[in-house]
Design an enzyme around this catalytic site. Structure first.
Site, PDB file in Angstrom:
ATOM      1  N   LEU A   1      45.693  43.076  37.819  1.00 45.01           N
ATOM      2  CA  LEU A   1      45.427  42.700  36.434  1.00 45.01           C
ATOM      3  C   LEU A   1      44.426  41.559  36.371  1.00 45.01           C
ATOM      4  CD1 LEU A   1      49.157  42.954  35.430  1.00 45.01           C
ATOM      5  CD2 LEU A   1      47.343  44.502  34.667  1.00 45.01           C
TER       6      LEU A   1
ATOM      7  N   THR B   1      43.626  37.998  41.058  1.00 42.34           N
ATOM      8  CA  THR B   1      43.463  36.565  41.364  1.00 42.34           C
ATOM      9  C   THR B   1      44.151  35.752  40.277  1.00 42.34           C
ATOM     10  OG1 THR B   1      41.326  37.088  42.348  1.00 42.34           O
ATOM     11  CG2 THR B   1      41.802  34.761  41.916  1.00 42.34           C
TER      12      THR B   1
ATOM     13  N   LYS C   1      42.635  32.648  48.310  1.00 44.23           N
ATOM     14  CA  LYS C   1      41.660  33.407  47.504  1.00 44.23           C
ATOM     15  C   LYS C   1      40.757  32.455  46.715  1.00 44.23           C
ATOM     16  CE  LYS C   1      39.626  36.356  44.842  1.00 44.23           C
ATOM     17  NZ  LYS C   1      38.538  37.204  45.241  1.00 44.23           N
TER      18      LYS C   1
ATOM     19  N   LYS D   1      36.992  32.195  35.436  1.00 44.41           N
ATOM     20  CA  LYS D   1      38.448  31.996  35.536  1.00 44.41           C
ATOM     21  C   LYS D   1      38.819  31.475  36.931  1.00 44.41           C
ATOM     22  CE  LYS D   1      40.604  35.562  36.796  1.00 44.41           C
ATOM     23  NZ  LYS D   1      40.941  36.149  38.100  1.00 44.41           N
TER      24      LYS D   1
HETATM   25  P1  NAP Z   1      39.052  44.292  34.989  1.00 46.34           P
HETATM   26  O1  NAP Z   1      38.137  45.418  35.278  1.00 46.34           O
HETATM   27  O2  NAP Z   1      38.745  43.328  33.893  1.00 46.34           O
HETATM   28  O3  NAP Z   1      40.516  44.931  34.758  1.00 46.34           O
HETATM   29  C1  NAP Z   1      41.561  44.139  34.280  1.00 46.34           C
HETATM   30  C2  NAP Z   1      42.851  44.957  34.204  1.00 46.34           C
HETATM   31  O4  NAP Z   1      43.865  44.112  33.623  1.00 46.34           O
HETATM   32  C3  NAP Z   1      42.747  46.191  33.306  1.00 46.34           C
HETATM   33  O5  NAP Z   1      43.600  47.184  33.809  1.00 46.34           O
HETATM   34  C4  NAP Z   1      43.277  45.656  31.972  1.00 46.34           C
HETATM   35  O6  NAP Z   1      43.811  46.662  31.139  1.00 46.34           O
HETATM   36  C5  NAP Z   1      44.393  44.763  32.456  1.00 46.34           C
HETATM   37  N1  NAP Z   1      44.763  43.747  31.466  1.00 46.34           N
HETATM   38  C6  NAP Z   1      44.019  42.702  31.037  1.00 46.34           C
HETATM   39  N2  NAP Z   1      44.706  41.973  30.120  1.00 46.34           N
HETATM   40  C7  NAP Z   1      45.905  42.585  29.983  1.00 46.34           C
HETATM   41  C8  NAP Z   1      47.065  42.299  29.225  1.00 46.34           C
HETATM   42  N3  NAP Z   1      47.127  41.219  28.408  1.00 46.34           N
HETATM   43  N4  NAP Z   1      48.131  43.134  29.322  1.00 46.34           N
HETATM   44  C9  NAP Z   1      48.072  44.209  30.143  1.00 46.34           C
HETATM   45  N5  NAP Z   1      47.014  44.527  30.920  1.00 46.34           N
HETATM   46  C10 NAP Z   1      45.945  43.716  30.832  1.00 46.34           C
HETATM   47  O7  NAP Z   1      39.284  43.375  36.275  1.00 46.34           O
HETATM   48  P2  NAP Z   1      38.938  43.713  37.810  1.00 46.34           P
HETATM   49  O8  NAP Z   1      37.501  43.431  38.054  1.00 46.34           O
HETATM   50  O9  NAP Z   1      39.525  45.021  38.187  1.00 46.34           O
HETATM   51  O10 NAP Z   1      39.744  42.508  38.507  1.00 46.34           O
HETATM   52  C11 NAP Z   1      41.168  42.478  38.555  1.00 46.34           C
HETATM   53  C12 NAP Z   1      41.596  41.192  39.251  1.00 46.34           C
HETATM   54  O11 NAP Z   1      41.039  41.178  40.583  1.00 46.34           O
HETATM   55  C13 NAP Z   1      41.092  39.910  38.580  1.00 46.34           C
HETATM   56  O12 NAP Z   1      42.051  38.912  38.733  1.00 46.34           O
HETATM   57  C14 NAP Z   1      39.820  39.573  39.348  1.00 46.34           C
HETATM   58  O13 NAP Z   1      39.547  38.178  39.304  1.00 46.34           O
HETATM   59  C15 NAP Z   1      40.195  40.045  40.735  1.00 46.34           C
HETATM   60  N6  NAP Z   1      39.070  40.481  41.574  1.00 46.34           N
HETATM   61  C16 NAP Z   1      38.042  41.208  41.052  1.00 46.34           C
HETATM   62  C17 NAP Z   1      36.992  41.597  41.889  1.00 46.34           C
HETATM   63  C18 NAP Z   1      35.807  42.380  41.372  1.00 46.34           C
HETATM   64  O14 NAP Z   1      34.794  42.439  42.080  1.00 46.34           O
HETATM   65  N7  NAP Z   1      35.863  43.010  40.207  1.00 46.34           N
HETATM   66  C19 NAP Z   1      37.005  41.253  43.233  1.00 46.34           C
HETATM   67  C20 NAP Z   1      38.096  40.530  43.745  1.00 46.34           C
HETATM   68  C21 NAP Z   1      39.131  40.159  42.907  1.00 46.34           C
HETATM   69  P3  NAP Z   1      42.919  47.307  29.937  1.00 46.34           P
HETATM   70  O15 NAP Z   1      42.180  48.444  30.554  1.00 46.34           O
HETATM   71  O16 NAP Z   1      43.925  47.702  28.949  1.00 46.34           O
HETATM   72  O17 NAP Z   1      42.010  46.200  29.433  1.00 46.34           O
END
Ligand code: NAP
Length: 287
Positions: free
Chosen positions: A64, A95, A170, A238
């Site tokens: 998430l 994260t 992390k 964040k």
């Molecule tokens: P993302 O594409 O923004 O996806 C976020 C997810 O969280 C979606 O499934 C979203 O659902 C859900 N969500 C957000 N707010 C919510 C709420 N209030 N209630 C329920 N569900 C909620 O993020 P991501 O890039 O996949 O990253 C996910 C995590 O991994 C983050 O913490 C990020 O910092 C970390 N991360 C990301 C990367 C990267 O390269 N992208 C790399 C390493 C770590 P909806 O579809 O309904 O919005």
């Protein structure tokens, strides 16, 4: 050997390819996403509710966005916690703050549920290729129970200690990423301001020892003018906020990170949060 049933929550940029890798590895999996339309069309088996997901799963993974999302999904009204049973394991791979990681582990332990913070380093490419580096906090015995699952998602699984230690590791990695991204963007705007030929400068940086895999990927994005998100800029902001707060508590001096945090927060407040992290270049060009 029978593989455990997986419940997967969160199908964003990272969650979707990671869940797909477990399905490809033969794990029985049901996924849930707050926005159902995002989940449909991914080709993953879906659970209709958190309750249905918890009923069918032995191991539950959350991927998430931030603390608010994690708290809402686990402990909000009709949250996951109400449907968990003793012996299950919850792995948080997003994260989150070390504080939330610790309090989540405590609240789940009270119900006999194991818990790990297991955030990842690497972006969509590494999530897709299952070459993430996974940094873990939580009980060693719980990690050993789910290690085969994590090993299908990444190339390296490293335990740093009890709950919250994975989240801290992390943040250490990502504060470095933030500083590197800011530095890359500044090199490019500096070159532009000096009238250096952009393509030539980008090519030259790509030949230097500074061109790590992530810098090489972002150089290609800059060359193509493609700021579509792999790692959304708002998540970088964040992470820098979380690193700053943690550094204050721990007494670590991280002055460059503090400046870079301000730069990323400004970009978010200027409406650039949904660009990729290297969209910070756009912010510098606008200022
Ligand atoms: P993302 O594409 O923004 O996806 C976020 C997810 O969280 C979606 O499934 C979203 O659902 C859900 N969500 C957000 N707010 C919510 C709420 N209030 N209630 C329920 N569900 C909620 O993020 P991501 O890039 O996949 O990253 C996910 C995590 O991994 C983050 O913490 C990020 O910092 C970390 N991360 C990301 C990367 C990267 O390269 N992208 C790399 C390493 C770590 P909806 O579809 O309904 O919005």
């Amino acid at each position: 050997m029978t593989l455990p049933n997986i419940g997967w929550i969160g199908l964003g940029h990272m969650g979707a390819p990671m869940a797909a890798n477990l399905v490809a590895a033969g794990y029985p999996l049901a996924a849930y996403n707050r926005t159902r339309e995002t989940a449909e069309g991914l080709g993953l088996p879906l659970a209709d509710s958190l309750e249905a997901l918890a009923r069918g799963a032995e191991v539950i993974v959350t991927m998430l966005g931030d603390d608010k999302a994690q708290e809402a999904v686990l402990f909000g009204k009709d949250g996951l916690v109400h449907h968990l049973r003793e012996g299950q394991v919850v792995i948080n791979m997003g994260t989150m703050s070390p504080d939330l990681s610790r309090s989540t582990a405590e609240r789940l332990a009270a119900r006999g549920v194991g818990c790990l913070d297991a955030p990842v380093s690497g972006s969509v490419k590494q999530a897709t290729d299952a070459t993430l580096v996974i940094v873990v906090g939580g009980e060693a015995e719980v990690l050993e129970r789910v290690r085969p699952v994590l090993e299908k998602l990444g190339k390296k699984v490293v335990r740093f200690g009890d709950a919250g230690k994975g989240a801290q590791a992390k943040l250490a990695i990502n504060l470095m990423l933030g500083v590197v991204m800011q530095g890359l963007a500044e090199a490019v705007v500096f070159g532009e301001a000096c009238g250096l030929e952009s393509e030539t400068l980008i090519d030259a940086i790509g030949e230097t020892p500074l061109a790590s895999p992530v810098v090489a990927i972002k150089l290609a994005a800059i060359r193509a003018g493609n700021f579509g998100a792999a790692f959304p800029l708002k998540h970088m902001a964040k992470d820098l906020r979380l690193a700053s707060a943690e550094a204050h508590g721990a007494g670590a001096a991280i002055p460059a990170t503090e400046v870079v945090r301000g730069s990323f927060e400004l970009a978010v407040s200027d409406g650039l949060g949904d660009l990729d992290v290297i969209g910070i270049l756009q912010s510098l060009r606008n200022s």
